[in-house]
Scaffold this active site. Sequence first.
Site, PDB file in Angstrom:
ATOM      1  N   ASN A  40      70.412  44.265  31.899  1.00 56.46           N
ATOM      2  CA  ASN A  40      70.639  44.143  32.913  1.00 56.46           C
ATOM      3  C   ASN A  40      69.052  45.088  32.880  1.00 56.46           C
ATOM      4  O   ASN A  40      68.518  46.271  32.889  1.00 56.46           O
ATOM      5  CB  ASN A  40      71.842  44.223  33.624  1.00 56.46           C
ATOM      6  CG  ASN A  40      72.824  43.695  33.917  1.00 56.46           C
ATOM      7  OD1 ASN A  40      73.877  44.920  33.686  1.00 56.46           O
ATOM      8  ND2 ASN A  40      72.138  42.299  33.887  1.00 56.46           N
ATOM      9  N   GLY A  41      67.809  43.778  32.989  1.00 60.48           N
ATOM     10  CA  GLY A  41      66.731  44.622  33.429  1.00 60.48           C
ATOM     11  C   GLY A  41      66.143  44.584  32.195  1.00 60.48           C
ATOM     12  O   GLY A  41      65.419  45.140  32.461  1.00 60.48           O
ATOM     13  N   GLY A  74      64.393  42.384  30.557  1.00 61.27           N
ATOM     14  CA  GLY A  74      63.269  41.425  30.597  1.00 61.27           C
ATOM     15  C   GLY A  74      63.988  40.145  29.635  1.00 61.27           C
ATOM     16  O   GLY A  74      62.654  39.131  29.532  1.00 61.27           O
ATOM     17  N   LYS A  75      65.384  40.351  29.367  1.00 65.32           N
ATOM     18  CA  LYS A  75      65.976  38.701  29.160  1.00 65.32           C
ATOM     19  C   LYS A  75      65.926  37.338  29.882  1.00 65.32           C
ATOM     20  O   LYS A  75      64.949  36.384  29.404  1.00 65.32           O
ATOM     21  CB  LYS A  75      67.116  38.963  28.371  1.00 65.32           C
ATOM     22  CG  LYS A  75      68.003  39.938  27.528  1.00 65.32           C
ATOM     23  CD  LYS A  75      69.463  40.013  27.620  1.00 65.32           C
ATOM     24  CE  LYS A  75      69.962  39.590  28.382  1.00 65.32           C
ATOM     25  NZ  LYS A  75      70.330  41.125  29.776  1.00 65.32           N
ATOM     26  N   GLU A 135      72.712  33.963  30.235  1.00 62.71           N
ATOM     27  CA  GLU A 135      73.763  34.002  29.907  1.00 62.71           C
ATOM     28  C   GLU A 135      74.873  32.613  30.758  1.00 62.71           C
ATOM     29  O   GLU A 135      75.477  32.570  31.531  1.00 62.71           O
ATOM     30  CB  GLU A 135      73.436  34.710  31.063  1.00 62.71           C
ATOM     31  CG  GLU A 135      73.417  35.571  30.666  1.00 62.71           C
ATOM     32  CD  GLU A 135      73.436  36.918  31.447  1.00 62.71           C
ATOM     33  OE1 GLU A 135      73.976  37.621  32.371  1.00 62.71           O
ATOM     34  OE2 GLU A 135      72.348  37.695  32.242  1.00 62.71           O
TER      35      GLU A 135
END
Lengths: 292, 279
Positions: free
Chosen positions: B41-42, B44-45, B166
């Site tokens: 998480n975080g 950059g995706k 997601e």
Amino acid sequence: MDITLTGLTHRYKPKTPFERLALDDIHLSITSGSFLAIIGHTGSGKSTLIQHLNGLLKPSEGTMQVGNLTLSAQGKKQPLKELRRRVGIVFQYPEHQLFDETVEKDVMFGPMNFGVSEEQARQRAHAMIELVGLPAEVLTKSPFDLSGGQMRRVAIAGVLAMEPEVLVLDEPTAGLDPKGRREIMDLFYRLHKEKGLTTILVTHSMEDAAHYADRIVVMEQGRVYLEGTPSEVFREREMLQRASLDVPETLQFLLEWQQRSKQALTLSSFTIEDTARVIAQSFGEKGDEHAR
Amino acid sequence: MKELITVRDVSFQYPNEDKEALRNLSLSVYKGEWLAIVGHNGSGKSTLTKLLNGLLLPTAGEISVEGYSTAKEDELWDVRRRVGIVFQNPDNQFVGTSVRDDVAFGLENFGVPRDEMIQRIEDSVRRVNMSAFIDAEPHHLSGGQKQRVAIAGIIAQKPSIIILDEATSMLDPMGRKEVIETVKELNEKEGITVISITHDLEEAAKADRVIVMMQGEAKSQGTPREVFQNEQLLLEAGLDLPFSLKLGLALKEQGVPLKEQYITQEELVDALWTLHSQG
């Protein structure tokens, strides 16, 4: 704290053309200090069920007993405040409910709402932030300056600060990366053990249900469809599949291997290690036969 | 293979943030492939997703989609028509009052003539296996069905690339499966390129290629087999090993002489069977 549901039924929009039976005659006992997992596909009644546990919804019929508190369809004076103090719910994406200027104030809000003094609430906020694994520096920050994973922890700290005796978790790890999932679930499990909480986990993960729960309830069309220990429930693969569910991946793999190797194998726990052990044994036994 | 998307030396920084969300990122997306992007998480995706169809613009570097640059305002709509995104929450992207209306919405925005529109709606709803529900209202649909409608809305615009951001993370196991199977079919039969941003390593294991993101950088790129060999990196990146790799390691520990690493369950069962029959 023992929880007993007796004939619990819930209708949305009763006596309108949109009436819908969401819970249908639920009978369920949850033993104090146990860990229960509730599984079922979307729309099976899981969320409606847990919203009764702290009185966000009232039964249309039947009763719910939490310790010595009773919530019923007819009751005029429902013990809502006491119920909400005892039963803490961590909703899906709880970070969406953060609102205050600082993390400290946000975590203090719940306990103060239940009459805890400011000083005590502050102490609890500090303790809970540490408990959920965040550094003390975040207390003075705005919750909105934190990362998603940190915000989730702050929201969880806010629920824990009310010192509930029953903790209800509605897919608490949705959207987290695998490491975050493991950390959060381990945190809940540790709390469950250390504080003797009664924990109710709503999850789509059969693996988490198998790993953490003492008992599993499977919901389907507003009813309790299956109930038992993980081994009992996961023995019923066909029934689970009819309810759009399945067994944990460890058992799926074992069944696949069983079919291929034509050996009857059983799995009593669902960890990877145990699965490996059982499969390795099927090699061992074969070796023994050769030896004979 | 033809290169559809080129990301060259891209950095991005959100206003009021002191760190870059993406740093010097370069990557290519090829026609017809299924590319999985994984990371903590975080990492950059999601920022990357928004850069790919020009919802965000790079602070440095350049992104082009089939030759159109996201940075040029007069080319932006050419980019957006080619790149469709399915977001995480099925309820936040259903805008119509029925399946038909919802799919029509996007086409109206692109000014497609009415006759052609009717044709395209029916066609795309069929391709996601939702024809039986074409007049259904959103609250009668499951999460997986809503996501398939979102996909229909995208393919009606004839994009070359679908990004799943997601898109299955809020669905139950069955919903997850039906969405992945739907996209898989579009990918295999119609050659639509798929970029899947996911935490689901089982899904990533079946991709053609995987990119591991970590703190704004692409730390590893390659086939699932190549990428998943580096256990250390995956753990550092906040990820885990796919199930069959973990089981394979545990089996070796139990003395089962497996020779390789097996990425999928089928491979592992096959390898075990070979060993078993030899023994």
